[in-house]
Design a protein around this motif. Sequence first.
Motif, short mmCIF file in Angstrom:
data_model
loop_
_atom_site.label_atom_id
_atom_site.label_comp_id
_atom_site.label_asym_id
_atom_site.label_seq_id
_atom_site.Cartn_x
_atom_site.Cartn_y
_atom_site.Cartn_z
N GLU A 137 6.67 0.33 5.53
CA GLU A 137 5.67 0.77 4.54
C GLU A 137 4.40 -0.09 4.54
O GLU A 137 3.30 0.46 4.44
CB GLU A 137 6.28 0.80 3.14
N PRO A 138 4.49 -1.43 4.68
CA PRO A 138 3.25 -2.22 4.65
C PRO A 138 2.30 -1.90 5.80
O PRO A 138 1.12 -2.27 5.72
CB PRO A 138 3.77 -3.66 4.76
N TYR A 139 2.76 -1.22 6.83
CA TYR A 139 1.93 -0.99 8.01
C TYR A 139 1.39 0.45 8.10
O TYR A 139 0.50 0.72 8.90
CB TYR A 139 2.75 -1.27 9.29
N LEU A 140 1.94 1.36 7.34
CA LEU A 140 1.60 2.78 7.51
C LEU A 140 0.11 3.06 7.31
O LEU A 140 -0.47 3.91 7.98
CB LEU A 140 2.42 3.64 6.54
N SER A 141 -0.51 2.32 6.40
CA SER A 141 -1.92 2.59 6.09
C SER A 141 -2.84 2.28 7.27
O SER A 141 -4.01 2.67 7.27
CB SER A 141 -2.35 1.77 4.87
N GLU A 142 -2.36 1.56 8.28
CA GLU A 142 -3.19 1.20 9.42
C GLU A 142 -3.32 2.32 10.44
O GLU A 142 -4.10 2.20 11.39
CB GLU A 142 -2.61 -0.05 10.11
N PHE A 143 -2.57 3.38 10.26
CA PHE A 143 -2.53 4.44 11.27
C PHE A 143 -2.91 5.78 10.62
O PHE A 143 -2.36 6.14 9.57
CB PHE A 143 -1.13 4.52 11.89
N GLU A 144 -3.83 6.47 11.27
CA GLU A 144 -4.42 7.66 10.66
C GLU A 144 -3.38 8.67 10.21
O GLU A 144 -3.42 9.16 9.08
CB GLU A 144 -5.37 8.33 11.65
N LEU A 146 0.04 8.33 10.02
CA LEU A 146 1.12 7.77 9.19
C LEU A 146 0.63 7.49 7.77
O LEU A 146 1.40 7.55 6.82
CB LEU A 146 1.67 6.50 9.82
N SER A 147 -0.66 7.22 7.64
CA SER A 147 -1.20 6.95 6.29
C SER A 147 -1.30 8.22 5.46
O SER A 147 -1.51 8.14 4.25
CB SER A 147 -2.58 6.30 6.40
N ASN A 148 -1.16 9.37 6.11
CA ASN A 148 -1.27 10.65 5.39
C ASN A 148 0.07 11.24 4.99
O ASN A 148 0.13 12.38 4.51
CB ASN A 148 -2.03 11.65 6.25
N ILE A 149 1.15 10.51 5.21
CA ILE A 149 2.46 11.01 4.76
C ILE A 149 2.45 11.11 3.24
O ILE A 149 2.01 10.19 2.55
CB ILE A 149 3.59 10.06 5.22
N SER A 150 2.91 12.24 2.71
CA SER A 150 2.79 12.48 1.27
C SER A 150 3.62 11.47 0.48
O SER A 150 4.64 10.96 0.95
CB SER A 150 3.26 13.90 0.94
N GLU A 151 3.17 11.21 -0.73
CA GLU A 151 3.89 10.27 -1.59
C GLU A 151 5.29 10.78 -1.92
O GLU A 151 6.23 9.99 -2.02
CB GLU A 151 3.10 10.06 -2.89
N ALA A 152 5.44 12.11 -2.04
CA ALA A 152 6.76 12.67 -2.33
C ALA A 152 7.73 12.38 -1.19
O ALA A 152 8.90 12.02 -1.41
CB ALA A 152 6.65 14.18 -2.55
#
Length: 519
Positions: A137-144, A146-152
């Motif tokens: 989870e700490p790394y997902l925001s670095e990738f276009e 993977l950062s778009n995976i829904s919160e649900a």
Amino acid sequence: MKRSKRFGMFTSVLTASILLAACGGDGAGDTADSVSKGNNNTSDTSSSVVENTSTKDSVSWMAMLHTPTPPSGEVESKLEEYTGVDIEFNWVPDASKEERINAALASNTLADIVSLTQISNTTVRQSLSSGMFWDVEPYLSEFENLSNISEATLDASRIDGHIYGVPFQKPIARYATLVRKDWLENLGLDVPHTMDELKEVARAFTEDDPDGNGQDDTVGFVDRAESVVLGFRTMTGFFGADNYFHVTEDEEVIPSFMQPEYKEAMEWYRDIYKNDWMNSDFAVMAKNDQKDYIATGKGGIVVSGAYDANNYLSATAGTDQEDIMDWEIINDMTYKDVPRRVLSDTNGGMGGWLAIPKTNVETEEDLKVVLQFINDLIDEEPFTLMTQGVEGVHYEISDDGVYNKLDDTLWQQEVQPFAGSRPSELVTTFKAASELTNLSNEKIAENAEFAVINPAQSLNSETYTSDWSTLVEGVEDAYYKYMMGEIEMDGFDAAVEKFLQNGGQNIIDEYSASYKENK
């Protein structure tokens, strides 16, 4: 498109923020785009970009195989060309996946990526929470992508508050109410959108000769033996019951069959059965028998996957229904003042984890190489490769944009094995020749806004993991007995009480404690 990603360059969110602040104006957009796409072309880098010193240029992948043999053909090489990474697949036959995965987890003989699709498997969940795999989870925001995976979907994939693998993304809720459109038209009925209207349609399809053959040979609902976990369970959501579990105002996590809304749905559905407005043998009807029953024009209402409308139509080939059957796909069914909602049938849009073991991928730099690889597979080009194959070899696109397979056998041999390993099924929707298929895709996409997920999916209960399937048998049996009039509601309540006494209360206590700990 060929891209070289060996010896990749990566950036952190902090670095991206520095770049954005430094560049400002229009230039910032270009930089952010380059960063978020993980574009590893060194010509795109600047002094602000953090270099990933990893020399990792290959990825091994323990993936599930849903076909008799591993794939042949050029799809794998084209995926390597696109991602710039050598891929070593270790295919695990689906029939033996539980044994093979459990053995691999126990002996720690894994791969860089391990597809863990058995969400409720005790060994899998214990392994995920043991620290064996990276918390990504700490790394997902670095990738276009993977950062778009829904919160649900992220919520559904958490265990003990952590995400121990990139979640496989699936449509979050695929179910709808399917009603014979041609029968509605024959009887001059409007398309039902409430449960009261649906009940009237069930009556009319049974009593008013919707096929016009002058015989009393049709019913409304067609259900099957899995009713309590599929068709009926979906309908309980329309009445306001939650998805397998419900969190009370006192933060107690209880099974949804203890909700009043669930029992209200039972009463409604038994009235359908009592009036003979559904198939009388639903409790023992197998899936294929249900399809044959529908394909031969004996019933006109099914609560199922929206995609099944086209499956039922295809099944009419060679029957007298072939040229007359048509379906309404209804995804906005409501009951009284309950807002529109639909229960997720895909674990909150989560089909398992692409888990990355720390023994195989030891450093953070190597982890980012693997995450970049997974991220890149969610681009449209590799998604098309893993879904349709190679244009001109496995498919062609017609003038009106329809994707047509050229050789179904070749597609099954060379493409289908990859389809089950796509990190996301949400990348794009291919236009089909069937209008019902295109319509069902639209309805499934619309469902996402109204989906209700299981609030206990990310929680822990040892009793649930070990005993749920056994404990719930009595309650499920009581549902069928109630439906067929063998017991009344107090008999169902007695089955629930027995469930609680035999261990169900432990599940409630453990889930409630886990909920309070992780909220």
